[in-house]
Scaffold this motif. Structure first.
Motif, PDB file in Angstrom:
ATOM      1  N   GLU A   1       6.464  -2.499  -9.763  1.00 47.08           N
ATOM      2  CA  GLU A   1       5.867  -1.163  -9.798  1.00 47.08           C
ATOM      3  C   GLU A   1       5.404  -0.782  -8.393  1.00 47.08           C
ATOM      4  OE1 GLU A   1       3.428  -0.231 -13.842  1.00 47.08           O
ATOM      5  OE2 GLU A   1       2.551  -1.787 -12.601  1.00 47.08           O
ATOM      6  N   CYS A   2       5.550   0.487  -8.053  1.00 46.53           N
ATOM      7  CA  CYS A   2       4.821   1.031  -6.911  1.00 46.53           C
ATOM      8  C   CYS A   2       3.548   1.685  -7.472  1.00 46.53           C
ATOM      9  CB  CYS A   2       5.665   2.031  -6.132  1.00 46.53           C
ATOM     10  SG  CYS A   2       6.178   3.455  -7.098  1.00 46.53           S
ATOM     11  N   LEU A   3       2.655   2.099  -6.581  1.00 43.49           N
ATOM     12  CA  LEU A   3       1.393   2.663  -7.076  1.00 43.49           C
ATOM     13  C   LEU A   3       1.643   3.933  -7.897  1.00 43.49           C
ATOM     14  CD1 LEU A   3      -1.668   2.136  -7.132  1.00 43.49           C
ATOM     15  CD2 LEU A   3      -1.865   3.694  -5.190  1.00 43.49           C
ATOM     16  N   ARG A   4       2.689   4.695  -7.556  1.00 36.25           N
ATOM     17  CA  ARG A   4       2.986   5.891  -8.352  1.00 36.25           C
ATOM     18  C   ARG A   4       3.240   5.511  -9.823  1.00 36.25           C
ATOM     19  NH1 ARG A   4       4.747  11.009  -7.334  1.00 36.25           N
ATOM     20  NH2 ARG A   4       5.322  10.655  -5.166  1.00 36.25           N
TER      21      ARG A   4
ATOM     22  N   ARG B   1       0.761  -1.241   0.000  1.00 36.09           N
ATOM     23  CA  ARG B   1       0.000   0.000   0.000  1.00 36.09           C
ATOM     24  C   ARG B   1       0.797   1.300   0.000  1.00 36.09           C
ATOM     25  NH1 ARG B   1      -2.914  -2.954  -1.837  1.00 36.09           N
ATOM     26  NH2 ARG B   1      -4.898  -3.767  -1.078  1.00 36.09           N
ATOM     27  N   ALA B   2       2.124   1.258   0.250  1.00 35.87           N
ATOM     28  CA  ALA B   2       2.876   2.517   0.208  1.00 35.87           C
ATOM     29  C   ALA B   2       2.865   3.050  -1.225  1.00 35.87           C
ATOM     30  CB  ALA B   2       4.302   2.295   0.679  1.00 35.87           C
ATOM     31  N   TYR B   3       2.730   4.341  -1.381  1.00 38.20           N
ATOM     32  CA  TYR B   3       2.594   4.917  -2.712  1.00 38.20           C
ATOM     33  C   TYR B   3       3.887   4.814  -3.511  1.00 38.20           C
ATOM     34  CZ  TYR B   3       1.066   8.147  -6.330  1.00 38.20           C
ATOM     35  OH  TYR B   3       0.721   8.697  -7.536  1.00 38.20           O
ATOM     36  N   ASP B   4       5.009   4.921  -2.801  1.00 32.66           N
ATOM     37  CA  ASP B   4       6.303   5.062  -3.465  1.00 32.66           C
ATOM     38  C   ASP B   4       7.251   3.895  -3.290  1.00 32.66           C
ATOM     39  OD1 ASP B   4       6.435   7.555  -4.850  1.00 32.66           O
ATOM     40  OD2 ASP B   4       6.194   8.536  -2.897  1.00 32.66           O
TER      41      ASP B   4
ATOM     42  N   ALA C   1      -5.465   3.289  -8.546  1.00 32.13           N
ATOM     43  CA  ALA C   1      -4.772   4.360  -9.287  1.00 32.13           C
ATOM     44  C   ALA C   1      -5.791   5.293  -9.948  1.00 32.13           C
ATOM     45  CB  ALA C   1      -3.841   3.746 -10.329  1.00 32.13           C
ATOM     46  N   LEU C   2      -6.801   4.704 -10.569  1.00 36.98           N
ATOM     47  CA  LEU C   2      -7.822   5.518 -11.240  1.00 36.98           C
ATOM     48  C   LEU C   2      -8.613   6.341 -10.225  1.00 36.98           C
ATOM     49  CD1 LEU C   2      -9.050   6.176 -13.961  1.00 36.98           C
ATOM     50  CD2 LEU C   2     -10.400   4.081 -13.833  1.00 36.98           C
ATOM     51  N   ILE C   3      -8.936   5.736  -9.095  1.00 39.10           N
ATOM     52  CA  ILE C   3      -9.672   6.446  -8.036  1.00 39.10           C
ATOM     53  C   ILE C   3      -8.828   7.595  -7.501  1.00 39.10           C
ATOM     54  CG2 ILE C   3     -10.442   6.157  -5.623  1.00 39.10           C
ATOM     55  CD1 ILE C   3     -11.494   3.340  -6.553  1.00 39.10           C
ATOM     56  N   LYS C   4      -7.523   7.366  -7.373  1.00 35.15           N
ATOM     57  CA  LYS C   4      -6.643   8.447  -6.897  1.00 35.15           C
ATOM     58  C   LYS C   4      -6.704   9.635  -7.852  1.00 35.15           C
ATOM     59  CE  LYS C   4      -2.040   9.253  -5.011  1.00 35.15           C
ATOM     60  NZ  LYS C   4      -1.904  10.651  -5.432  1.00 35.15           N
ATOM     61  N   LEU C   5      -6.690   9.327  -9.160  1.00 34.76           N
ATOM     62  CA  LEU C   5      -6.759  10.399 -10.160  1.00 34.76           C
ATOM     63  C   LEU C   5      -8.117  11.095 -10.117  1.00 34.76           C
ATOM     64  CD1 LEU C   5      -5.095   8.505 -13.160  1.00 34.76           C
ATOM     65  CD2 LEU C   5      -4.136  10.488 -11.969  1.00 34.76           C
ATOM     66  N   LEU C   6      -9.185  10.299 -10.057  1.00 35.72           N
ATOM     67  CA  LEU C   6     -10.543  10.862 -10.109  1.00 35.72           C
ATOM     68  C   LEU C   6     -10.836  11.741  -8.898  1.00 35.72           C
ATOM     69  CD1 LEU C   6     -12.799   7.856 -11.168  1.00 35.72           C
ATOM     70  CD2 LEU C   6     -12.688  10.074 -12.291  1.00 35.72           C
ATOM     71  N   ASP C   7     -10.532  11.203  -7.716  1.00 35.54           N
ATOM     72  CA  ASP C   7     -10.927  11.875  -6.476  1.00 35.54           C
ATOM     73  C   ASP C   7      -9.826  12.768  -5.909  1.00 35.54           C
ATOM     74  OD1 ASP C   7     -13.528  10.929  -6.234  1.00 35.54           O
ATOM     75  OD2 ASP C   7     -12.894   9.057  -5.300  1.00 35.54           O
ATOM     76  N   GLY C   8      -8.662  12.783  -6.550  1.00 37.14           N
ATOM     77  CA  GLY C   8      -7.554  13.588  -6.025  1.00 37.14           C
ATOM     78  C   GLY C   8      -7.136  13.122  -4.635  1.00 37.14           C
ATOM     79  N   VAL C   9      -7.124  11.810  -4.417  1.00 38.00           N
ATOM     80  CA  VAL C   9      -6.747  11.265  -3.097  1.00 38.00           C
ATOM     81  C   VAL C   9      -5.246  11.495  -2.874  1.00 38.00           C
ATOM     82  CG1 VAL C   9      -6.761   9.178  -1.657  1.00 38.00           C
ATOM     83  CG2 VAL C   9      -8.502   9.474  -3.438  1.00 38.00           C
TER      84      VAL C   9
ATOM     85  N   ASP D   1      -1.335  10.970  -1.498  1.00 32.62           N
ATOM     86  CA  ASP D   1      -0.444   9.798  -1.535  1.00 32.62           C
ATOM     87  C   ASP D   1      -0.602   8.967  -0.253  1.00 32.62           C
ATOM     88  OD1 ASP D   1       0.367  11.153  -3.758  1.00 32.62           O
ATOM     89  OD2 ASP D   1       2.452  11.452  -3.115  1.00 32.62           O
ATOM     90  N   GLU D   2      -0.865   9.657   0.863  1.00 33.35           N
ATOM     91  CA  GLU D   2      -1.007   8.947   2.143  1.00 33.35           C
ATOM     92  C   GLU D   2      -2.376   8.272   2.234  1.00 33.35           C
ATOM     93  OE1 GLU D   2      -0.077  12.247   1.932  1.00 33.35           O
ATOM     94  OE2 GLU D   2       2.054  11.648   1.990  1.00 33.35           O
ATOM     95  N   ALA D   3      -3.427   9.010   1.900  1.00 34.46           N
ATOM     96  CA  ALA D   3      -4.793   8.493   2.114  1.00 34.46           C
ATOM     97  C   ALA D   3      -5.111   7.321   1.189  1.00 34.46           C
ATOM     98  CB  ALA D   3      -5.813   9.612   1.920  1.00 34.46           C
ATOM     99  N   ILE D   4      -4.447   7.241   0.039  1.00 31.91           N
ATOM    100  CA  ILE D   4      -4.770   6.146  -0.888  1.00 31.91           C
ATOM    101  C   ILE D   4      -4.394   4.790  -0.284  1.00 31.91           C
ATOM    102  CG2 ILE D   4      -2.597   6.183  -2.219  1.00 31.91           C
ATOM    103  CD1 ILE D   4      -6.169   5.734  -3.669  1.00 31.91           C
TER     104      ILE D   4
END
Ligand code: DG2
Length: 248
Positions: free
Chosen positions: A149-152, A115-118, A187-195, A197-200
Motif C-alpha cells: 500500500e501507499c499512503l493514498r 513517505r511518498a503519498y503515491d 492517514a487519519l491526521i491527513k483527513l482531519l487536518d486536510g494536510v 499530499d506533499e506536506a504529509i
C-alpha cells in the motif's frame, strides 16, 4: 467541543530492530509496553476519560490500548478493533531492516517508500509466505488483502472508519481514543487536518505519546497537542525520521 486522542502503539520488537513491519503482527518490546503504561498514567494524571476506543487488529496496538485502559481503570468501555486502522502494508519490505534497505537501494528510494503519498513499496509476490491472506482475521477481505500500500491506499481504507464509526461517535458526545500505527494515524491526521499530499511526508509520529485533538461541532480541528514531554517527543520524532538512513 469534541475530544479525540490518537496514540501510536508503544515501541514494537521490530521498531527496536529497525525493521519494516506493516501488517506483520509483532508484539511490543518491554520498552514499548512501558511506554504504553506511561501513556495511560499520563492520561490519568491529566484527567482524561474515554467512552469508546478504537484499535487496529494488530497486537502492538491492541496491547497498547489495553495498557492505557488498565491505567485509566476503564477496561469496561467498548472497543472496536478493525483492520482499517492496521498499519500501512509494507509489501515486500516487511521484515527487512530499514538501514540495510537504504544501503542497498539508497536513502532517497527508502524515503519515498516510507513517505511518498503515491509510491507503494514493491508488492509481495503471489505465494509469498509473508502474505496475510490465510489469516482468519482477514477472512472477510477475501482476495482484497493488500500485497502493498501507499499512503493514498491507507487513507482510502481509513476514511470509512472515520466517517462511519469514529466521527458519529464524536458527534454523539463520546470521548474517543484511537490506538493505531505510524502510518494509519498519519492517514487519519491527513483527513482531519486536510494536510496536502506533499506536506504529509513531513509528518512523523512518536511511539506511545498521546496526541490530543480538540474538534469543533463540525469536527474541524481547533488545535492539537502532545501531552508528553516536548523534548522527549522531539527526540523521538527525529529518531523516527532517521530510521531510513544508512547506519553510520
Ligand atoms: C512502522 C512504521 O509501523 O514505519 O510498519 O515499519 O507504527 O506499526 O511501527 P508501526 C512499520 P515507518 O513508515 O515510519 O518507516
Amino acid at each position: 467541543m469534541h475530544q479525540l486522542v490518537l496514540l501510536r502503539h508503544g515501541e514494537s520488537v521490530w521498531n527496536q530492530e529497525n525493521r519494516f513491519t506493516g501488517w506483520t503482527d509483532v508484539p511490543l518490546s518491554d520498552r514499548g509496553l512501558e511506554e504504553a503504561h506511561a501513556a495511560g498514567r499520563l492520561l490519568r494524571a491529566r484527567g482524561f476519560h474515554f467512552d469508546l476506543a478504537f484499535s487496529s487488529v494488530q497486537k502492538r496496538a491492541i496491547k497498547t490500548l489495553w495498557s492505557v485502559l488498565e491505567e485509566l481503570d476503564c477496561m469496561y468501555i467498548p472497543v472496536q478493533s478493525t483492520w482499517r486502522l492496521n498499519e500501512r502494508h509494507y509489501g515486500a519490505l516487511q521484515g527487512l531492516n530499514k538501514a540495510q534497505t537504504a544501503a542497498r537501494y539508497g536513502e532517497a528510494q527508502v524515503q519515498r517508500w516510507r513517505r511518498a503519498y503515491d509510491e507503494p513499496p514493491p508488492a509481495l509476490a503471489a505465494g509469498d509466505p509473508r502474505h496475510e491472506a490465510g489469516d482468519p482475521r482477514y477472512r472477510g477481505l477475501g482476495a482484497d488483502v493488500p500485497r502493498t500500500e501507499c499512503l493514498r491506499d491507507t487513507v482510502a481504507r481509513v476514511l470509512p472508519c472515520w466517517r462511519d464509526a469514529i466521527a458519529p461517535a464524536l458527534r454523539g458526545g463520546q470521548r474517543v481514543i484511537v490506538a493505531a500505527h505510524g502510518n494509519s494515524l498519519r492517514a487519519l491526521i491527513k483527513l482531519l487536518d486536510g494536510v496536502s499530499d506533499e506536506a504529509i511526508a513531513e509528518v512523523n509520529l512518536p511511539t506511545g505519546q498521546p496526541l490530543v485533538y480538540e474538534l469543533d461541532a463540525d469536527l474541524r480541528p481547533l488545535r492539537h497537542h502532545y501531552l508528553g514531554d516536548a523534548a522527549a517527543i522531539e527526540a523521538s520524532l527525529r529518531a523516527v525520521a532517521a530510521q531510513g538512513r544508512v547506519a553510520a
